[in-house]
Each structure stands twice: as C-alpha cells, then as structure tokens.
Design a protein around this motif. Structure first.
Motif, PDB file in Angstrom:
ATOM      1  N   TRP A 147       0.814  -1.215   0.000  1.00  0.00           N
ATOM      2  CA  TRP A 147       0.000   0.000   0.000  1.00  0.00           C
ATOM      3  C   TRP A 147       0.848   1.266   0.000  1.00  0.00           C
ATOM      4  CZ3 TRP A 147      -4.484  -1.426  -1.476  1.00  0.00           C
ATOM      5  CH2 TRP A 147      -5.075  -2.607  -1.014  1.00  0.00           C
ATOM      6  N   ASP A 148       1.875   1.314   0.847  1.00  0.00           N
ATOM      7  CA  ASP A 148       2.663   2.542   0.945  1.00  0.00           C
ATOM      8  C   ASP A 148       3.440   2.842  -0.333  1.00  0.00           C
ATOM      9  OD1 ASP A 148       1.719   2.835   3.498  1.00  0.00           O
ATOM     10  OD2 ASP A 148       3.535   2.130   4.494  1.00  0.00           O
ATOM     11  N   ASP A 149       3.661   1.830  -1.162  1.00  0.00           N
ATOM     12  CA  ASP A 149       4.400   2.036  -2.415  1.00  0.00           C
ATOM     13  C   ASP A 149       3.652   2.952  -3.379  1.00  0.00           C
ATOM     14  OD1 ASP A 149       6.279   0.329  -1.382  1.00  0.00           O
ATOM     15  OD2 ASP A 149       5.660  -1.402  -2.576  1.00  0.00           O
ATOM     16  N   VAL A 150       2.311   2.971  -3.310  1.00  0.00           N
ATOM     17  CA  VAL A 150       1.560   3.806  -4.258  1.00  0.00           C
ATOM     18  C   VAL A 150       1.685   5.286  -3.931  1.00  0.00           C
ATOM     19  CG1 VAL A 150      -0.068   1.942  -4.708  1.00  0.00           C
ATOM     20  CG2 VAL A 150      -0.647   3.689  -3.006  1.00  0.00           C
ATOM     21  N   LEU A 151       2.273   5.618  -2.761  1.00  0.00           N
ATOM     22  CA  LEU A 151       2.471   7.009  -2.386  1.00  0.00           C
ATOM     23  C   LEU A 151       3.759   7.588  -2.955  1.00  0.00           C
ATOM     24  CD1 LEU A 151       1.416   6.866   1.392  1.00  0.00           C
ATOM     25  CD2 LEU A 151      -0.034   7.222  -0.631  1.00  0.00           C
ATOM     26  N   ASP A 152       4.585   6.755  -3.558  1.00  0.00           N
ATOM     27  CA  ASP A 152       5.844   7.217  -4.161  1.00  0.00           C
ATOM     28  C   ASP A 152       5.551   8.279  -5.226  1.00  0.00           C
ATOM     29  OD1 ASP A 152       8.219   7.266  -5.988  1.00  0.00           O
ATOM     30  OD2 ASP A 152       8.933   5.714  -4.625  1.00  0.00           O
ATOM     31  N   SER A 153       6.363   9.301  -5.277  1.00  0.00           N
ATOM     32  CA  SER A 153       6.132  10.413  -6.209  1.00  0.00           C
ATOM     33  C   SER A 153       6.199   9.985  -7.676  1.00  0.00           C
ATOM     34  CB  SER A 153       7.147  11.533  -5.960  1.00  0.00           C
ATOM     35  OG  SER A 153       8.472  11.046  -6.125  1.00  0.00           O
ATOM     36  N   ALA A 172     -13.657  -0.004   1.768  1.00  0.00           N
ATOM     37  CA  ALA A 172     -12.966  -0.981   2.608  1.00  0.00           C
ATOM     38  C   ALA A 172     -11.464  -0.724   2.634  1.00  0.00           C
ATOM     39  CB  ALA A 172     -13.246  -2.397   2.104  1.00  0.00           C
ATOM     40  N   ILE A 173     -10.881  -0.398   1.483  1.00  0.00           N
ATOM     41  CA  ILE A 173      -9.445  -0.108   1.420  1.00  0.00           C
ATOM     42  C   ILE A 173      -9.125   1.141   2.249  1.00  0.00           C
ATOM     43  CG2 ILE A 173      -7.548   0.598  -0.089  1.00  0.00           C
ATOM     44  CD1 ILE A 173      -8.851  -1.136  -2.292  1.00  0.00           C
ATOM     45  N   PHE A 174      -9.896   2.197   2.049  1.00  0.00           N
ATOM     46  CA  PHE A 174      -9.660   3.430   2.799  1.00  0.00           C
ATOM     47  C   PHE A 174      -9.818   3.183   4.297  1.00  0.00           C
ATOM     48  CE2 PHE A 174     -10.384   7.067  -0.467  1.00  0.00           C
ATOM     49  CZ  PHE A 174      -9.479   6.469  -1.335  1.00  0.00           C
ATOM     50  N   ALA A 175     -10.855   2.431   4.675  1.00  0.00           N
ATOM     51  CA  ALA A 175     -11.089   2.155   6.089  1.00  0.00           C
ATOM     52  C   ALA A 175      -9.958   1.328   6.683  1.00  0.00           C
ATOM     53  CB  ALA A 175     -12.418   1.425   6.262  1.00  0.00           C
ATOM     54  N   ALA A 176      -9.452   0.350   5.924  1.00  0.00           N
ATOM     55  CA  ALA A 176      -8.365  -0.492   6.421  1.00  0.00           C
ATOM     56  C   ALA A 176      -7.112   0.337   6.700  1.00  0.00           C
ATOM     57  CB  ALA A 176      -8.053  -1.600   5.413  1.00  0.00           C
ATOM     58  N   ILE A 177      -6.850   1.308   5.837  1.00  0.00           N
ATOM     59  CA  ILE A 177      -5.689   2.187   6.050  1.00  0.00           C
ATOM     60  C   ILE A 177      -5.900   3.046   7.296  1.00  0.00           C
ATOM     61  CG2 ILE A 177      -4.415   4.150   5.115  1.00  0.00           C
ATOM     62  CD1 ILE A 177      -3.718   1.494   3.755  1.00  0.00           C
ATOM     63  N   ILE A 178      -7.089   3.600   7.453  1.00  0.00           N
ATOM     64  CA  ILE A 178      -7.371   4.426   8.634  1.00  0.00           C
ATOM     65  C   ILE A 178      -7.217   3.603   9.907  1.00  0.00           C
ATOM     66  CG2 ILE A 178      -9.177   5.705   9.858  1.00  0.00           C
ATOM     67  CD1 ILE A 178     -10.247   6.554   7.076  1.00  0.00           C
ATOM     68  N   ILE A 179      -7.761   2.381   9.909  1.00  0.00           N
ATOM     69  CA  ILE A 179      -7.660   1.525  11.097  1.00  0.00           C
ATOM     70  C   ILE A 179      -6.208   1.142  11.368  1.00  0.00           C
ATOM     71  CG2 ILE A 179      -8.245  -0.767  11.992  1.00  0.00           C
ATOM     72  CD1 ILE A 179     -10.987  -0.435  10.677  1.00  0.00           C
ATOM     73  N   ARG A 180      -5.463   0.847  10.299  1.00  0.00           N
ATOM     74  CA  ARG A 180      -4.037   0.521  10.473  1.00  0.00           C
ATOM     75  C   ARG A 180      -3.303   1.667  11.160  1.00  0.00           C
ATOM     76  NH1 ARG A 180       0.122   0.387   5.439  1.00  0.00           N
ATOM     77  NH2 ARG A 180      -0.110   2.634   5.794  1.00  0.00           N
TER      78      ARG A 180
END
Length: 347
Positions: A147-153, A172-180
C-alpha cells in the motif's frame, strides 16, 4: 397488401402479443447487486431455466448505492434480494432494519464472522483487495508491492481510483488504512494524511468500474486499487493488459454477502434464489467463470481453480474492527469527501 400477407401479419402479431403476455405473466424477482452484468446474467438465465414462471430483474449498482436505495425505499420496498456487498455494508443495513432474517441450509458452513448473528445476512464470497496496474507500461518487478508504495512520487498523476463514496471495495481499502494508522498512532489523523498523499498522486476519481477498467487498460492511468475478482476477470475476458499484486503487508479480505430485503412480498421466492446462487455447484461456477472465492468451508480446494489456492497462500488478512467500521465508516467517508478529495490531487 394481399389477403395472404395480411393473414401472415395478423398471425405474427397474435403470436407476439401472446408471447409478451406470457412474459408479463411471470413473477418478477428484483435483485439489487454490484456483481456486474456477466455474473448477474449468468444466474438470471440459470435460475429462470429451472423456474420458468419467474422473471429475474437485476439492477447493477455500487454497494453503497444499494444501501442508499434501500434506505429510500424502506417504506415501500422495490427489491427482493440484495446480492453482493462487503459485510460492513450489510451490517449497517441490518442495524437500520432493512433486512429480513433467513438462515440458509448451509449456515453451519461459514464461520461466525461471515454472517450476522441474527441471520440477517450471510457471506457468499471472500474478496481480497489488490493493487492493479497496466502491465504494458509497468513491468511486474517495478509495480507497487504494498500500500505505501503507491504514495511514491513516481506515480504522481498516474493513479486512477474508483470513487470511494459509492464503492464498497474502495471504502474498505480506505477504512483499512485508517484503522491501520489508528492502531499505530491512536487517532484517525495519520490515516487521513495517508489518503491526502494518495490524493496527491491521483489523476482522477471515476464513477464506475467500467470507466476504471477502460482508463487503466487504455493507459490514461497506470495504477489503481480495487478488488481482485473484478481485476482478474477483466484480465481474463478482455485484451486489456491488466495485472494485480496482493499487498505484501496484508489486505482487507472482505466477506461479500447476500440478504433478503425486509418487506418483500416475494419472500419464499427470494429464499429460493438465495439458496440457488449459494449451492456448491453455483459457487464453483462463480469461481471458474467470474473469479469469485467461495466463503463456504465445505467446498474442497481441489475442486476450485488454481488461482484461488495460490491467492489463499499469499493473502495476509488485515485486521478490521467490524464494530468500529459499522459505527464510523459513513462519517469517515463524509470527512474524506469534504476535506480530502481533490485537496492535493495531481492536475
């Protein structure tokens, strides 16, 4: 016009009218579902073949759209069956009194977390969320692995996202990130900061899965986040060069459900359809034809496609607090829509 031509015309018209009346005489069964045209047509035709007096009428829309529609129709329900949505969406519908209890014949074949304790919904499929990419532009070795890889510039202006307000998968994806991030920091701020960074790399939020597939396949975007069954079905049934990656740190493994709509006047027929689409044979067909992973535990692995066995070996389910989701997901999405959407987006 000759008498013979006129006679033929009258016979044809009579036959057509009789056929139309015969169709109109069938009992309508209305199904709300996000499962898409191909899967819904398959089950429509199969069910009508064994129930010739029934006319299955499905309405294909996003999971959240189904919930919103059932809310608006609560006083006068128009649907009989709700077939498909993450369990968190069904849980909100159950809490709001929109679902009719039904315990299917196979109830013992799914774990407790895959059904409502009051039998208001049951799981049908398991849906892992993945990172998708255009494989002609992005070599597998260079595709985002987590997931964090998609934040690369390097992905700035190259990410296409299905509008999460209407999409159960994206919510669900957005919620999973928020919960993480909540587990890491104790609050929601870090999760929304993560979504702002994703927004900065996002080229566009599209309103439908079809638009997502087209833009990804036609190189208008190179990376996306979505559910594995839809991406893999797209790859297998079209010429689009699409591939997917199961995130290495973990992924939301959604329980996709089915329920009877409260207030339906065709409850007995709805129960028949409910049972029909969840038999072992029907679930194997869904696995073979539509890349769906069955939730029932009594279906042998060796009767399922190789991709399911391979995916099960790779998937690390991300922990999701279902009560927290039921209580907070709507408010999180409203906050995202008002304060994150397009705040930093690539132009």
């Amino acid at each position: 016009m000759t008498l013979r031509s006129l006679a033929r015309l009258l016979v044809t018209a009579t036959i057509g009218a009789s056929w139309s009346c015969a169709r109109d005489a069938r009992t309508a069964l209305v199904v709300y579902s996000p499962h898409g045209k191909d899967l819904l047509q398959f089950y429509e035709q199969a069910f009508e073949k064994t129930h010739p007096t029934v006319d299955v009428q499905w309405v294909d829309m996003g999971s959240q759209d189904v919930l919103d529609r059932l809310r608006s129709e609560k006083a006068n329900p128009q649907a009989d069956i709700w077939f498909g949505a993450p369990s968190e969406t069904f849980a909100r519908a159950a809490k709001e009194g929109l679902l009719e209890p039904y315990r299917p014949t196979w109830a013992a074949q799914v774990p407790d977390e895959s059904h409502d304790p009051k039998d208001l919904w049951y799981g049908t499929y398991l849906t892992p969320e993945v990172i998708a990419y255009n494989s002609q532009i992005v070599p597998a070795a260079e595709a985002p692995k987590d997931w964090d890889d998609v934040l690369d510039s390097k992905w700035k202006g190259k990410i296409i996202i299905r509008d999460p307000v209407a999409s159960g998968s994206m919510r669900a994806i957005f919620a999973a990130i928020i919960i993480r991030e909540m587990k890491r920091t104790g609050g929601t701020s870090a999760g929304f900061d993560w979504l702002r960074r994703l927004d900065a790399n996002t080229k566009e939020y599209v309103i439908s899965p079809t638009m997502l597939y087209q833009k990804l396949g036609q190189r208008e975007g190179t990376v996306s986040l979505y559910d594995m069954p839809d991406i893999e079905t797209l790859r297998e049934t079209t010429k689009y060069p699409i591939a997917s990656q199961i995130p290495t740190s973990g992924t939301p493994l959604l329980v996709d459900g089915i329920a009877i709509v409260r207030g339906t006047k065709r409850a007995a027929l709805a129960r028949e359809f409910y049972e029909f689409v969840t038999t072992p044979q029907a679930l194997r067909s869904a696995a073979d034809k539509f890349v769906r992973m069955p939730a029932r535990r009594d279906i042998p692995d060796d009767s399922l496609p190789y991709w399911i066995r391979q995916a099960r070996a790779k998937i690390k389910p991300m922990p999701l607090d279902r009560q927290l989701l039921a209580d907070s997901l709507d408010s999180w999405m409203k906050y995202w829509d008002a304060h994150v959407r397009n705040c930093c987006r690539a132009r």
